[in-house]
Design an enzyme around this catalytic site. Sequence first.
Site: not given
Length: 340
Positions: A67, A136
């Site tokens: 990322e 998540h």
Amino acid sequence: MSEVKQKERKLTIARAMAEGIAQEMRIDERVFVMGEDIGRLGGVFGNTRGLFDEFGSTRIRDTPISETAFVGAGVGAASDGMRPIVELMFVDFFGVCMDAIYNLMAKNTYFSGGNIPVPMVLMTSTGGGYSDGGQHSQCLHGTFAHLPGMKVVAPSNAYDAKGLMIAAIRDQNPVVFMFHKSLQGMGWLGTEPAAIVHVPEEDYVVEIGKANVVKEGTDLTIVGITSGVHHGLKAAELLAAEGVSAEVVDLRSLVPLDRDTVLASVAKTGRLIVVDEDYHSYGMSGEIIASVAESGVQMKASPQRVAYPDIPIPFSRPMEQWALPNADKIISAYKKMRDK
């Protein structure tokens, strides 16, 4: 069949996002998309489905699992005249790339004295409810809204999703586009039927920074964003059976924040409940309540917030469902202010 019904075309948020991106890519060659699994797979949450077949690997770029690298690359591309759309698969992963987001994407326009704009869209999934654990399942609206230099949008339905996506791509500022997983229309995540609405085929813009009164009322204002809007609408329907008229305001955008629409509603109803799946403390819910308190609007009761408790999100389904906002909690909050 009426003309209105013939033209009705209901889409999921996932399809609406993909359509908005595709339409902008067709008219502006500077627009491209990159992220993990956004190519042939079409994105884990469906929001880039079909784009790879039309635009190919040059403009729909699958990235390695880094990322920091691809968010940083997006900032560089935007600063050099491109208009990248970068997907951070889960908002929870912001920790490994926050330097690229906040010290580069959000600040470089300011650091350059306005000479180097960063027209970049960072789209990312939020929300839980399907037992995917604390890494998540967060919303983190307040985390991004708190930091200057970025616009932040979060749609509750497919019409707004397409219009906000097109607005975000065209904006000269970096925009964080936060989509809630349970509203995407992906069956395996659970689907909110009310998020699937009519979406025009042509391109259109939903103004960033303008809230929407999705249900008018006179006795109570319920303010929400993404999933909170749907909890609010369900609560309003149940309250109506008890003779309570609730107004529901969909913020749609956190930055800029449309305080005027909220204040006008609360001035009319005198009561306020803010619904947010983000954490209870230091977040959007507190900001809305503070804005109302600072305005001097006369209240009939103390405002309430229905938000996620300040705990890590449990993996256990019963524990997670206990912690999530819902319509029953909104009704309980109303009864609390009513009975005082």
